[in-house]
Design a protein around this motif. Structure first.
Motif, mmCIF file in Angstrom:
data_model
loop_
_atom_site.group_PDB
_atom_site.id
_atom_site.type_symbol
_atom_site.label_atom_id
_atom_site.label_comp_id
_atom_site.label_asym_id
_atom_site.label_seq_id
_atom_site.Cartn_x
_atom_site.Cartn_y
_atom_site.Cartn_z
ATOM 1 N N VAL B 7 -4.722 -7.824 1.367
ATOM 2 C CA VAL B 7 -4.391 -6.382 0.955
ATOM 3 C C VAL B 7 -4.922 -5.065 0.518
ATOM 4 O O VAL B 7 -5.618 -5.581 -0.290
ATOM 5 C CB VAL B 7 -3.667 -6.003 0.237
ATOM 6 N N ALA B 9 -5.704 -0.895 -0.257
ATOM 7 C CA ALA B 9 -5.045 0.468 -0.600
ATOM 8 C C ALA B 9 -6.000 1.821 -1.138
ATOM 9 O O ALA B 9 -6.347 0.918 -2.366
ATOM 10 C CB ALA B 9 -3.255 0.642 -0.905
ATOM 11 N N THR B 42 -0.168 0.489 -7.922
ATOM 12 C CA THR B 42 -0.223 0.584 -6.106
ATOM 13 C C THR B 42 -0.472 -0.653 -5.832
ATOM 14 O O THR B 42 0.263 -0.463 -4.369
ATOM 15 C CB THR B 42 -2.145 1.023 -6.541
ATOM 16 N N LYS B 45 3.519 -0.939 -5.326
ATOM 17 C CA LYS B 45 3.535 0.912 -4.268
ATOM 18 C C LYS B 45 3.566 0.204 -3.407
ATOM 19 O O LYS B 45 4.346 0.634 -1.953
ATOM 20 C CB LYS B 45 2.935 1.784 -4.591
ATOM 21 N N THR B 46 2.540 -0.824 -2.414
ATOM 22 C CA THR B 46 2.030 -0.981 -2.045
ATOM 23 C C THR B 46 2.936 -2.022 -1.223
ATOM 24 O O THR B 46 3.075 -1.862 0.574
ATOM 25 C CB THR B 46 0.865 -1.783 -1.224
ATOM 26 N N MET B 51 3.358 3.205 -0.010
ATOM 27 C CA MET B 51 2.525 3.576 0.328
ATOM 28 C C MET B 51 2.134 2.602 1.392
ATOM 29 O O MET B 51 2.339 1.187 1.420
ATOM 30 C CB MET B 51 1.267 3.176 -0.864
ATOM 31 N N PRO B 53 -0.522 0.014 3.573
ATOM 32 C CA PRO B 53 -1.799 -0.995 3.094
ATOM 33 C C PRO B 53 -2.921 -0.011 4.551
ATOM 34 O O PRO B 53 -2.348 0.001 5.766
ATOM 35 C CB PRO B 53 -1.629 -2.480 3.394
ATOM 36 N N SER B 54 -4.282 -0.027 3.891
ATOM 37 C CA SER B 54 -5.219 0.531 5.005
ATOM 38 C C SER B 54 -5.869 -1.001 5.889
ATOM 39 O O SER B 54 -6.311 -0.721 6.537
ATOM 40 C CB SER B 54 -6.448 0.825 3.958
ATOM 41 N N ALA B 66 4.362 -4.950 6.405
ATOM 42 C CA ALA B 66 3.729 -3.660 5.629
ATOM 43 C C ALA B 66 3.995 -2.417 7.010
ATOM 44 O O ALA B 66 3.743 -2.471 8.294
ATOM 45 C CB ALA B 66 2.029 -4.049 6.441
#
Ligand SMILES: Nc1ncnc2c1ncn2[C@@H]1O[C@H](COP(=O)(O)OP(=O)(O)OP(=O)(O)O)[C@@H](O)[C@H]1O
Ligand SMILES: Nc1ncnc2c1ncn2[C@@H]1O[C@H](COP(=O)(O)OP(=O)(O)OP(=O)(O)O)[C@@H](O)[C@H]1O
Ligand SMILES: [Mg+2]
Ligand SMILES: [Mg+2]
Lengths: 348, 242, 375, 304, 251
Positions: B7, B9, B42, B45-46, B51, B53-54, B66
């Protein structure tokens, strides 16, 4: 760092605003049509007004609805001094004789008007700046209403809600530019001064500012007064650009438009104040032209009358949604390496 | 129970998590430690859905989560005590607790749980009808933890539970975490200081600069040296290979 | 030969467009009629329109643009505030500016300047006319005045009314004055004051405009006040009558009737040609003013045999009860607005305005009253 | 004596109207820190929904032609949908923005809606004769009370009590206050926070619709700006009443209404045109004495 | 109040009540210039309230605050700051959109300096604290630890006679705590000020304080040297916990 280098650094954000403006003025003055030239002058006057508004709103973080009041005071003061010698004794019979029966030269009258606006701002601030946040905003709105009620019914002096028509129209593009330059320089000197720093601290955190020995009241009062002077200048310019003064032009819709320009540009920075004016003026003018009709490939094409306002409103919403802190997002235009450092990419 | 694979982010251009792998098995107490700015918050939070995840996948109870909104995750049994407490300052202590209990259908058990947390943090009982924003820093932290307990989640994530708490209360909090864990609650806890965690942790992750710098069972790290090295990065290269 | 050019700096959008559009359409109709009849001085008339958007700054800009484009005469907005900026632009270029329907004498010599005219009567004249009519023809002795502070037009109409009424019945026959704001959601306290008067008046005069005026009438009637209500011209249109179904005893002075019952044949002829040209009667009786505006100017041009402003103004200043469609018209080198043009008194019956009779006021407002000095 | 009672009735009636609007403004401010100027346009559009949308100045009735219950339901529905739409399109994306950005965005929404109405209906005022019966007054012991004003008072009082109870006592109300304060945390606790916030807008729409009807019955007219002054007054009312307190908002509404009527009644004729200056001066004075407003909830006092 | 340095900041019989809640009841506390006084106690003991009272953010319900025997209880927070009492906050409360240097300069300006001297003072302090490299960073881009350090630096930029620090070490890791301790220990010598330090981290408290004052339930529980306090059974029961010495307190 060399001295002149430091000076250049200090003034760079101002130059970055003013030089493009000067170019615009020079170009339109040479090549633009009447309508464009007038739009540019309107834009420059708006810059004076919005920068004036910014001096208080931007630095203190308190939305003021009351600044049109000080513009109106200056504009009316200028009208009383310079307008329509023949008509004054009839339509403004309540003026004191020294105003009613003679005209006062333009420059002194402008200065007096601006002083009056600043003085009015000082007195208003003296009372209102004890308030903070929303209470302060609302009380400035109350001031706007009070002045509107008084001026629209004080018939023998203000001609009520009718326009005073026939002020000398001496505002040229370069004069307006000079005034915009002055407003911008004043705003810059102020915001980089100790007073400016202090009031910005109160904007960020009133409690921490008080703990740092900053007086909320005085720092706001100074900003309020100074911005009163600058919008007063804007009021005088507007009066002598239009040639008319009307209390209805200094009311809600004007106030909203000026605030919208400031916030669309980003109320946290001088560059934002100016950018907001330029962008909003451009959009408005663009759609105004589209509505009036343009020729495309031989045919006339125009958007239906009345859609211009819809599009502008939608546009402003989009800007706000996609750039929550306005176009400039509270930043000044710095030299390249400066912006880099300020953005804090170099992480600790 | 929780499986985080690769992951990443971040905030804008800043990548705060870089391909992090982390797993928490059912019934485990997993600690994440690391210096300031390592990406611990972070990470939480993800996972909690605040948030997106990218890159990478997050699975909770075998289902990928996700990108799911936090309110859905909450219903799946995932609770977060975020950094900075995030209590409802304008609500009373009672209302803060009610809000947490609202998603529960078992009313009686919820009422019993409420009594339990009020016994655990007696100060909350004495401030029960007061506005939460007026509580002291430590009292607010207690309220935040109490609220999460009231949610009766399957897995609880806590960001720095000891922040602002008196030493005695920290002991109590850790004690109650141990009990909750014994009752079957899975825990993922972020802590700043390594001093207290070793006897509660099943496993520990050390996060640095968005990477997992070290991972291991608590007993393996008991001497604290490897931990400290990973933590402060004396032997970052070595730790990463490990 | 080159055509004659007329510019229209009027509001096509914004609230003022509702007032500008009807007289504008009628003005266009007149231009077309002139062109069809061979033009003016043998030249066709061309016209161009620019939108002021009901903004003063725009009004000044489009006025300047039109003048720049070489118009011979500039028609400006119905309202003094929004017409004046364009008129000033015309003044600077030495062109005549003619307002569609400003009711303010400042749209004239003492305000914008000697080249500015308006096609309307002064608001004071409306007030005087209805006051005199009420006293002389309706036999009303006392009155109560409700003044809406929204615009100067209201204040002027009220000033005229008071002066006219006092001239006929004495100051003391005005039993009271009260004010309200057009956007006040309620005039309950004004009604309470009125009902609390020791003696009830014979009538109530309201100088107001819609929507506030309509709302006031509704509230008066709802409060059980069945006195005759007198009002000013701006309330003339039928559309607001929905607000007070079954309204009776409501009188006002108007320019003309749009319902075919005008006692003056020239008005009915105008009405017919409007229907023929646009397929519908004008939406507002202000319409005839726009028609008459072109008529007056064209007549003066013909007399002067040129479109040169000075010569045309000289002819116009000499009008003395010159008969035009809108009625006898007079200008002097001091007054470029009508002060005693006859009014058509109308009343409401069966939810519609009906013509009653034409009435011409005998009391003429002097300069002090026109500019409300010391009022 | 009867006269003083009458003046008080007039004052309270006007105050109730402002209180109703202030409740809506206060509620939305409470959940989003948004001073929603578009509330004015909710009111306007609700009223315009009574007639067929056309440029004609004498449009036939649309919702206004329905039987009373359907008409009321229809208007409320239109305004609720409108309020929800503005929330979804304009205000939701701006959640977490600072109050000034939100304020300006509500100007933009208001400007948009106002021009939309203008485009459809033209700027000319229109009129509708609904509720003629309600508009007429009943006399009780020499005191005249127009039916619609009585209705306004009852509706305002009822809605105030209902809203306060709703926010304090019901789970949904507590959730709404929670989501208002900390949106993310509310979601973390499993609330459908977006829907909860939207609910506040729906309620503000409901209040707006009620005001549309009451105002239209009272004045019989439709105008682009008909909602503006009530909203401006409500805006003052909410602040002097104490931001974040609904009873405060209502109290503020009463105060401005009462002040306005009393000044209108007791000022000498020459000063009556300056009535509103008096009202606004009063607003400033109240703020100077109580900067936090008249009713300060303990929650509003932030501790250091 | 003039700005000449003060020798003693005292709370005399200070009580604060919020409705029925008595946050402080009759507390005496005295801070001398040049000393570091620790203020500890359970959550809700009234420590932050005490700092609020001392710094003018909270009017005491009864009792008085004295600066060199002048009663300052009625002065505003700003006046007290200008009189030489600086404080930091439990949350850092930096001016986030401003640079680090500007944050410090604000305090220097608040102390009466003009813009240029303010900047010089700010840079001097940053230099001393090893933060010189961050002078031009915006505060919203600082790491948490730096934020806390800047908030202390800002208080110091007032050049106060007394600095009141509320949980400066919270959220810091062990290494950062140690750096912070070193910093705090050097404050009296560098600025000649007295320091009131609130902390729950006993390592920090025991490491730097000469004297410790313990509050519990709004009342003074004990005062004494670190060693005394550590061994005080009442304090251990109320605050530290019985297991305290074997873990947190290791000095
Ligand atoms: N809202 C935000 N916007 C931009 N950057 C952020 C934001 N929050 C955190 N960061 C950055 O992301 C990185 C990781 O932050 P994070 O809060 O996850 O660290 P952390 O390990 O929890 O630290 P701490 O121990 O201080 O709580 C840091 O560099 C931080 O500056
Ligand atoms: N404004 C207020 N209204 C009501 N109660 C308050 C208020 N401020 C403080 N209190 C109460 O006073 C007590 C003392 O609070 P204070 O913040 O001083 O504690 P503290 O010692 O700093 O605690 P901590 O270590 O948790 O920060 C707390 O119980 C708190 O709930
Ligand atoms: Mg963190
Ligand atoms: Mg504390």
């Amino acid at each position: 760092m060399m001295k002149s280098d430091a000076v250049f650094h200090f003034w760079f954000p101002v130059l970055a605003i003013v030089v493009p403006l000067a170019v615009i003025v020079a170009l339109t003055d040479q090549f633009g049509g009447l309508s464009l030239q007038r739009t540019v002058i309107e834009m420059l006057i708006s810059i004076v007004i919005v920068v004036g508004l910014y001096i208080f709103v931007g630095n203190s973080g308190i939305i003021s609805f009351g600044h049109a009041t000080f513009m109106a005071i200056a504009a009316y003061a200028s009208a009383w001094q310079t307008c329509c010698e023949m008509l004054k004794p009839i339509t403004m019979s309540g003026l004191p004789p020294f105003l009613r029966d003679q005209s006062i030269p333009l420059l002194p009258s402008a200065l007096v008007s601006i002083l009056l606006a600043g003085g009015a701002a000082f007195l208003t601030g003296l009372v209102l700046m004890r308030l903070t946040g929303l209470a302060a905003s609302i009380s400035t709105l109350a001031v706007l209403f009070i002045l509107n009620v008084v001026y629209s019914n004080w018939d023998s002096v203000t001609m009520g809600s009718a326009s005073i028509v026939g002020l000398p129209t001496y505002v040229t593009a370069w004069l307006a530019f000079g005034c915009a330059l002055l407003a911008i320089v004043v705003a810059w000197l102020y915001q980089t001064s100790a007073f400016g720093l202090a009031i910005r601290a109160t904007r960020e955190d009133e409690v921490a500012a008080a703990a740092s020995g900053i007086s909320l009241y005085w720092s706001r009062l100074i900003a309020f007064t100074l911005s009163g002077f600058v919008v007063g200048l804007g009021g005088v310019l507007q009066a002598h650009f239009l040639g008319t003064v009307s209390i209805n032009n200094f009311f809600l819709s004007f106030t909203f438009l000026a605030l919208a320009m400031l916030i669309v540009g980003g109320m946290g920075s001088l560059a934002g104040a100016v950018a907001g004016v330029v962008v909003v003026t451009t959009i408005v003018d663009l759609f105004r032209r589209l509505e009036a009709g343009i020729s495309v490939g031989g045919g006339q094409w125009s958007i239906p009358a009345g859609t211009q306002e819809l599009i502008i409103a939608a546009f402003m919403l989009l800007i706000l949604i996609f750039r929550k802190n306005g176009i400039m997002a509270g930043r000044e235009i710095g030299l390249p390496q400066h912006t880099h450092r300020e953005k804090g990419l170099v992480h600790g | 129970m929780l499986e985080i694979r690769g992951v990443s982010a971040g905030y804008g251009r800043l990548e705060a998590l870089k391909s992090v792998d982390l797993t928490v098995a059912k019934g485990e107490v997993v600690f994440v430690v690391g210096p300031n700015g390592a990406g611990k918050s972070t990470l939480l939070k993800t996972v909690s859905g605040l948030m997106a995840p990218s890159a990478g996948t997050i699975a909770f109870n075998g289902e990928t989560i996700a990108g799911e909104p936090p309110e859905r995750l909450c219903c799946r049994g995932l609770a977060l005590v975020p950094e900075g407490r995030s209590i409802f300052r304008t609500l009373t202590v009672e209302e803060n607790l009610s809000v947490a209990a609202m998603i529960r259908s078992d009313r009686d058990a919820a009422a019993a749980d409420r009594e339990r947390v009020l016994d655990l943090f007696p100060i909350l009982r004495s401030r029960y009808h007061g506005v939460a924003g007026h509580l002291s820093g430590g009292e607010q932290q207690q309220l935040a933890i109490a609220r999460a307990i009231l949610q009766r989640p399957l897995m609880m994530m806590i960001d720095e539970p000891s922040l602002g708490l008196a030493p005695l209360v920290i002991d109590q909090v850790y004690e109650s975490l141990r009990q909750l864990n014994a009752d079957g609650l899975t825990l993922l806890v972020v802590e700043q200081s390594t001093a207290r965690i070793l006897d509660l942790a099943s496993r520990i992750y050390v996060l640095r600069n968005g990477h997992v710098a070290l991972e291991g069972a608590a007993c393996d790290l008991a001497d604290g040296h490897a931990l400290e090295e990973a933590y402060f990065g004396y032997g970052a290269g070595r730790a990463a290979q490990a | 030969e080159d055509p004659i050019k007329i510019g229209f700096a009027i509001a096509e959008s914004g609230w003022l467009s509702n007032y500008d559009s009807a007289p504008f359409k009628a003005a266009v109709m007149k231009i077309e009629e002139i062109n069809k009849a061979g033009g003016l001085l043998g030249r066709q008339i061309e016209y161009s329109v620019m939108d002021t958007k009901t903004e003063q700054a725009r009004a000044a800009t489009v006025g300047a643009q039109l003048v720049d484009g070489g118009v011979d005469m500039l028609v400006v907005s119905c309202d003094y505030d929004f017409g004046a900026p364009s008129a000033l632009a015309a003044k600077q270029a030495g062109k005549i500016a003619f307002s569609l329907c400003a009711a303010d004498p400042k749209m004239g010599v003492q305000g914008v300047g000697p080249l500015a005219f308006t096609a309307n009567s002064a608001a004071q004249s409306e007030g005087i006319a209805i006051a005199e009519y009420a006293q002389k023809k309706m036999n009303l002795k006392t009155v109560y005045v409700l003044e809406d502070l929204l615009i100067e037009y209201n204040k002027s109409a009220c000033a005229g009314f008071r002066a006219g009424w006092a001239a006929g019945g004495g100051e003391e026959s005005i039993l009271g004055n009260d004010t309200f704001k057009n956007d006040d959601p309620s005039i309950a306290s004004q009604i309470t004051r009125l009902k609390g008067l020791a003696t009830q008046p014979d009538a109530v005069f309201i100088c107001s405009v819609t929507p506030g005026g309509a709302s006031a009438v509704r509230q008066l009637r709802a409060a059980g006040i069945d006195l005759p209500i007198l009002a000013s011209t701006a309330m003339v249109d039928n559309y607001w009558l929905n607000a007070v179904p079954g309204l009776k005893d409501f009188y006002l002075p108007a320019f003309m009737s749009l319902y075919g019952d005008d006692p003056r044949p020239e008005m009915n002829a105008f009405l017919e040609s409007h229907k023929a040209r646009y397929g519908e009667p004008p939406v507002s009786s202000y319409s005839v003013l726009g028609y008459s505006l072109i008529e007056q100017w064209a007549y003066a041009v013909e007399q002067a045999k040129t479109t040169e402003s000075e010569a045309v103004v000289a002819v116009m200043n000499g009008f003395k009860d010159q008969p035009f469609t809108a009625g006898p018209t007079s200008f002097t080198d001091q007054l470029h607005i009508q002060v005693d043009r006859p009014w058509l008194i109308m009343k409401v019956e069966n939810d519609s305005f009906r013509a009653v009779e034409v009435y011409r006021n005998s009391f003429k407002p002097d300069m002090k009253l026109l500019f409300r000095v010391g009022q | 004596m009867a006269n003083i009672v009458q003046v008080l009735v007039d004052a309270i009636a006007l105050g109730s109207l402002y209180a109703l609007v202030a409740l809506a403004i206060g509620l939305v401010f409470g959940v989003m820190r948004l001073i929603n100027f578009a509330q004015a346009d909710y009111i306007t559009i609700g009223a315009y929904a009574l007639v067929v949308p056309t440029a004609s100045v004498t449009p036939p009735l649309l919702l206004g032609a329905l039987p009373a219950a359907l008409m009321i339901g229809g208007v409320l529905l239109v305004v609720v949908v409108l309020a929800l739409a503005t929330e979804r399109v304009a205000f939701r994306p701006l959640r977490n923005s600072n109050p000034s950005t939100l304020l300006i965005s509500s100007f933009a929404v208001s400007y948009f809606l106002q021009n939309l109405v203008m485009l459809v209906h033209t700027g000319r005022p229109k009129s509708v004769g609904i509720g003629q019966g309600l508009a007429s007054a009943v006399e009780i012991a020499g005191v005249r009370i127009p039916g619609v004003q009585l209705l306004t008072m009852v509706v305002a009082a009822g809605l105030l009590v209902a809203l306060v109870l709703f926010l304090k006592k019901t789970p949904l109300g507590i959730q709404m206050r929670a989501a208002a304060e900390n949106f993310q945390m509310a979601r973390l606790l499993g609330m459908p926070a977006n829907r909860v916030i939207a609910l506040a807008f729906a309620i503000s729409g409901l209040l707006g619709g009620a005001v549309s009807l009451l105002l239209t019955i009272q004045t019989g007219t439709l105008d682009l700006r008909m909602g503006l002054m009530p909203v401006v007054y409500a805006f003052f009312a909410t602040v002097i009443g104490g931001m974040g307190s609904l009873p405060g908002a209502a109290l503020g509404g009463f105060l401005v209404g009462v002040a306005s009527v009393l000044l209108q009644t007791y000022l000498p004729p020459d000063l009556r045109p300056f009535r509103d200056a008096g009202v606004f001066t009063l607003v400033i004075l109240i703020l100077l004495v109580r900067p936090q407003g008249l009713i300060v909830t303990s929650a509003a006092k932030e501790r250091v | 109040m003039s700005r000449s340095s003060k020798e003693r900041l005292e709370a005399r019989g200070v009580a604060v009540a919020f409705g029925g809640i008595r946050a402080l009841s009759g507390v005496d506390l005295s801070l001398k210039r040049g000393e570091i006084l620790g203020l500890i106690g359970p959550n809700g003991a009234g420590k932050t309230t005490m700092v609020n009272v001392l710094s003018g953010f909270q009017r005491p319900t009864s009792g008085a605050i004295r600066l060199d025997d002048i009663d300052v209880s009625r002065l505003s927070a700003r006046k007290i700051a200008q009189a030489g009492v600086a404080r930091s906050f439990q949350a850092a409360r930096l001016f986030r959109a401003m640079t680090v240097e500007q944050n410090l300069s604000v305090a220097a300006i608040g102390a009466g300096l003009a813009r240029r001297p303010a900047r010089e003072r700010a840079l001097g302090i940053l230099d001393w604290m090893g933060l010189a490299g961050k002078a031009d960073l915006r505060c919203d881009s600082l790491s948490y630890g730096d934020e806390r350090r800047v908030s202390i630096a800002r208080a110091l930029a007032l050049e106060p006679s007394f600095a009141l620090l509320d949980e400066p070490a919270s959220g810091m890791n062990d290494a950062e705590c140690e750096a912070l301790m070193e910093l705090i220990a050097r404050l009296p010598e560098r600025f000649g000020c007295g320091v009131l330090l609130i902390e729950h981290n006993m390592k920090v408290i025991m490491g730097v304080c000469e004297r410790i004052h313990v509050l519990d339930g709004g009342q003074s529980l004990a005062e004494g040297s670190p060693a005394d306090i550590q061994m005080n059974p009442v304090v251990r029961r109320a605050y530290l916990g019985e297991k305290a010495s074997d873990r947190t307190l290791a000095i």
